[in-house]
Design a protein around this motif. Structure first.
Motif, short mmCIF file in Angstrom:
data_model
loop_
_atom_site.label_atom_id
_atom_site.label_comp_id
_atom_site.label_asym_id
_atom_site.label_seq_id
_atom_site.Cartn_x
_atom_site.Cartn_y
_atom_site.Cartn_z
N ILE A 5 0.85 -1.19 0.00
CA ILE A 5 0.00 0.00 0.00
C ILE A 5 0.88 1.24 0.00
O ILE A 5 1.81 1.36 0.79
N GLY A 6 0.56 2.15 -0.91
CA GLY A 6 1.18 3.47 -0.92
C GLY A 6 0.17 4.48 -0.41
O GLY A 6 -0.94 4.57 -0.94
N VAL A 7 0.54 5.23 0.63
CA VAL A 7 -0.34 6.24 1.22
C VAL A 7 0.20 7.62 0.86
O VAL A 7 1.34 7.95 1.21
N ASP A 8 -0.60 8.42 0.17
CA ASP A 8 -0.20 9.77 -0.20
C ASP A 8 -1.03 10.76 0.60
O ASP A 8 -2.21 10.97 0.33
N LEU A 9 -0.41 11.37 1.61
CA LEU A 9 -1.09 12.32 2.48
C LEU A 9 -0.96 13.72 1.89
O LEU A 9 0.05 14.39 2.08
N GLY A 10 -2.00 14.15 1.18
CA GLY A 10 -1.97 15.45 0.54
C GLY A 10 -2.55 16.55 1.41
O GLY A 10 -2.90 16.32 2.58
N THR A 11 -2.68 17.74 0.84
CA THR A 11 -3.19 18.88 1.58
C THR A 11 -4.70 18.82 1.76
O THR A 11 -5.24 19.25 2.78
N SER A 12 -5.41 18.27 0.76
CA SER A 12 -6.87 18.22 0.82
C SER A 12 -7.41 16.83 1.06
O SER A 12 -8.56 16.68 1.49
N ALA A 13 -6.61 15.81 0.79
CA ALA A 13 -7.11 14.44 0.92
C ALA A 13 -5.95 13.46 1.03
O ALA A 13 -4.81 13.77 0.66
N VAL A 14 -6.24 12.27 1.53
CA VAL A 14 -5.29 11.17 1.52
C VAL A 14 -5.75 10.16 0.48
O VAL A 14 -6.94 9.88 0.35
N LYS A 15 -4.80 9.65 -0.28
CA LYS A 15 -5.10 8.65 -1.30
C LYS A 15 -4.27 7.41 -1.03
O LYS A 15 -3.06 7.50 -0.77
N MET A 58 -7.27 3.00 4.08
CA MET A 58 -6.56 1.72 4.12
C MET A 58 -7.53 0.56 4.28
O MET A 58 -7.37 -0.50 3.64
N LYS A 59 -8.53 0.74 5.11
CA LYS A 59 -9.53 -0.31 5.30
C LYS A 59 -10.27 -0.60 4.01
O LYS A 59 -10.55 -1.77 3.68
N GLU A 60 -10.58 0.45 3.25
CA GLU A 60 -11.31 0.25 1.99
C GLU A 60 -10.51 -0.57 0.99
O GLU A 60 -11.04 -1.49 0.37
N VAL A 61 -9.23 -0.25 0.81
CA VAL A 61 -8.46 -1.02 -0.17
C VAL A 61 -8.17 -2.42 0.33
O VAL A 61 -8.12 -3.38 -0.46
N ALA A 62 -8.02 -2.59 1.64
CA ALA A 62 -7.73 -3.92 2.19
C ALA A 62 -8.94 -4.85 2.08
O ALA A 62 -8.78 -6.07 2.06
N SER A 63 -10.14 -4.27 2.02
CA SER A 63 -11.36 -5.07 1.95
C SER A 63 -11.96 -5.10 0.56
O SER A 63 -13.10 -5.56 0.38
N ALA A 64 -11.22 -4.62 -0.44
CA ALA A 64 -11.73 -4.62 -1.81
C ALA A 64 -11.97 -6.05 -2.29
O ALA A 64 -11.35 -7.01 -1.82
N ALA A 65 -12.89 -6.17 -3.22
CA ALA A 65 -13.27 -7.49 -3.74
C ALA A 65 -12.05 -8.23 -4.28
O ALA A 65 -11.25 -7.68 -5.04
N GLY A 66 -11.92 -9.47 -3.86
CA GLY A 66 -10.85 -10.32 -4.36
C GLY A 66 -9.51 -10.13 -3.68
O GLY A 66 -8.52 -10.77 -4.07
N ILE A 67 -9.44 -9.27 -2.67
CA ILE A 67 -8.17 -8.99 -1.99
C ILE A 67 -8.09 -9.75 -0.68
O ILE A 67 -9.01 -9.70 0.15
N ASP A 68 -7.00 -10.47 -0.50
CA ASP A 68 -6.71 -11.13 0.78
C ASP A 68 -5.85 -10.18 1.59
O ASP A 68 -4.67 -9.96 1.28
N ALA A 69 -6.41 -9.58 2.63
CA ALA A 69 -5.68 -8.58 3.42
C ALA A 69 -4.40 -9.15 4.01
O ALA A 69 -3.43 -8.42 4.23
N ALA A 70 -4.39 -10.45 4.28
CA ALA A 70 -3.20 -11.07 4.85
C ALA A 70 -2.03 -11.06 3.87
O ALA A 70 -0.87 -11.25 4.27
N ALA A 71 -2.32 -10.85 2.58
CA ALA A 71 -1.27 -10.84 1.55
C ALA A 71 -0.66 -9.46 1.36
O ALA A 71 0.22 -9.28 0.52
N ILE A 72 -1.14 -8.47 2.11
CA ILE A 72 -0.56 -7.12 2.03
C ILE A 72 0.68 -7.09 2.92
O ILE A 72 0.59 -7.18 4.14
N GLU A 73 1.85 -6.99 2.29
CA GLU A 73 3.11 -7.16 3.01
C GLU A 73 3.65 -5.88 3.61
O GLU A 73 4.33 -5.92 4.66
N GLY A 74 3.41 -4.75 2.96
CA GLY A 74 4.07 -3.53 3.43
C GLY A 74 3.28 -2.28 3.10
O GLY A 74 2.42 -2.26 2.21
N ILE A 75 3.60 -1.21 3.83
CA ILE A 75 2.97 0.10 3.66
C ILE A 75 4.07 1.15 3.69
O ILE A 75 5.00 1.07 4.50
N SER A 76 3.97 2.15 2.81
CA SER A 76 4.85 3.30 2.92
C SER A 76 4.07 4.55 2.57
O SER A 76 2.92 4.48 2.15
#
Length: 498
Positions: A5-15, A58-76
């Protein structure tokens, strides 16, 4: 399948971007948060809002259809630069964060210049501007002493979010470079700067590389997001550094042209002793032991959006720009300077304003539209020109943002920069760079360059036209005269502005 997961913390929103090993986006989510302008020139946010929004995304992308959250190895992370977050000795926020676009600190900037003198540029490699972090620290100490006395340590925005996810305090070099407290070449907090302003070493967090592992998710964060508590968390970088990584700007000769509301020219640099005399920013890269030089145009895409709003409010950009490629370079002798809100590079001047020069009765709206595009690109070329004068090679430019959406503008950039210009197949900016840092940190690739080969895909390429290059080179020298010729008039006109 494994993910990061890549987290982009912007001025108006986080993506947030969820990406697999092949560089394909498996899911993405965005959450916005408020910005507060309680007084003129103030710009603040609540750090808790960043945390809430990030966890939801983060919760939304981790729970997206077809995604196994346990397979998410890293975040930056990628984050808005310069913003001041003060914490007490319990790790609690002392006051709202003061952001990069807050300009209350002019007095403190002059103090920094007076106290540090030549050391300012020789150590921090950047001038004292209101957006940087040290002036904000000095402002709080001067105007909110009771709150400042509670502060035990400072962080930047993304570092606070990461702290809340891991319980660990760190800051990466690329973001620390924007504080005016880092010895940029030496990659340490500057004792000279800290002692000059009576700041304790403990006030600054430990430094780490952008791909450095800084912890795993706290149990309560794992529960809130659906991720594993063993998910690795990596430091990440400043938004511009991550944007460079996400565009593959990872070797000498590569330069980024980013035309959003503002515009950025960012060029890779591996020589830590390169001296631009403070005329452009010089920061640590998100790639280890690398740097980048950067110039900023305050009203880049904003100049074109202003033109559309004013002269073509009921048309799309494509309709407004139809036929612009048929107008010859130079817009029939019409020149525009994009100083609508002042300028940053190479003229740090809040009073300068835009001009159309050379208007005559033959000019039509399409000439004005092309002149605006050319003026924006000339402003960016000010930085390219300074890079080359300092001995840098600029032969390939990756163009992103609004300037990459129009083929005529891409060709114009190739001709004005006199370099090959390429666009990207899938533009994801700093969020992609953050995901790449996580992928590299997880050991998926042996280097960021290898990761870029997989994640960053070039699309169309534009070569400079020799005849247009010659025309623009002559016109650029005329453009460079406009600032000095109009400065005094614009200073006088400030009294008449609302």
């Amino acid at each position: 399948m494994s993910y990061v997961i890549g987290v982009d913390l912007g001025t108006s929103a986080v993506k947030t971007l969820l990406m697999d090993r092949s560089g394909v986006i498996a899911a993405e989510a965005t959450r916005s948060y408020p910005l507060f302008h309680d007084r003129p020139s103030w710009s603040e946010q609540r750090p808790e809002d960043w945390v809430t929004a990030t966890l939801e995304a983060m919760k939304e992308v981790a729970s997206a259809a077809g995604i196994d959250a346990a397979a998410i190895e890293g975040i930056s992370f990628s984050g808005q630069m310069h913003g001041l977050v003060l914490l007490n000795d319990k790790g609690e926020v002392v006051r709202p964060a003061i952001l990069w676009n807050d300009t209350r600190t002019t007095e403190q900037c002059r103090e920094i210049e007076k106290v540090l003198g030549d050391k300012l540029l020789s150590v921090t490699r950047n001038p004292a501007l209101e957006g940087f972090t040290l002036p904000k620290i000095l402002w709080v100490r001067q105007h909110e002493k009771e709150l400042f006395d509670q502060a035990a340590i400072f962080l930047l925005p993304k570092d606070y979010v990461r702290y809340r996810l891991t319980g660990q305090l760190h800051m990466d070099y690329s973001d620390a470079a924007g504080t005016l407290m880092l010895d940029v070449a030496g990659k340490v907090w500057s004792k000279e700067v800290l002692e000059a302003f009576q700041l304790a070493d403990s006030f600054c967090p430990p430094l780490v590389e952008s791909h450095g592992l800084v912890g795993t998710l706290l149990p309560e964060i794992a529960a809130a997001t659906g991720l594993s508590a063993g998910t690795k968390v990596f430091a990440g970088g400043a938004d511009n550094a991550c944007g460079a990584i996400g565009a593959g700007i990872l070797s000498e000769g590569l330069t980024l042209s980013s035309i959003g509301t503002s515009g950025v020219i960012l060029s890779y640099e591996n020589d830590k002793e390169k001296d631009f005399g403070g005329k452009v920013h010089f920061f640590n890269h998100g790639k280890e032991n690398a740097f980048y030089a950067m110039g900023v145009t305050l009203a880049a895409g904003y100049s074109l959006s202003w033109f559309k709003k004013t002269f073509a409010p009921n048309e799309s950009y494509d309709e407004m720009l139809a036929g612009v490629e048929q107008v010859k370079p130079g817009s029939n002798g019409l020149l525009f300077t994009p100083y609508l809100v002042g300028e940053r590079t190479p003229h740090a001047d809040p009073n300068i304003r835009a001009s159309f020069i050379g208007v005559d009765g033959t000019h039509e709206r399409i000439h004005f539209a092309r002149a605006v595009m050319e003026g924006i690109t000339f402003s960016l070329n000010e930085s390219v020109d300074m890079f080359r004068q300092a001995g840098k090679t600029v032969d390939k430019v990756v163009s992103i943002g609004g300037g990459a959406q129009n083929p005529a503008w891409l060709q114009m950039q190739a001709d004005i920069f006199n370099a090959t210009v390429v666009s990207l197949e899938n533009e994801q900016g700093p969020g992609l760079g953050a995901a790449m840092l996580a992928a590299y940190g997880c050991g998926w690739f042996e280097s960021l360059e290898a990761c870029a080969d997989q994640f960053v895909k070039h699309a169309d390429s534009y070569e400079p036209n020799p005849q247009a290059v010659e025309t623009y080179a002559s016109l650029f020298r005329v453009y460079q005269q406009v600032y000095a010729q109009t400065k005094t008039m614009n200073d006088q006109l400030t009294a008449f502005r609302g």
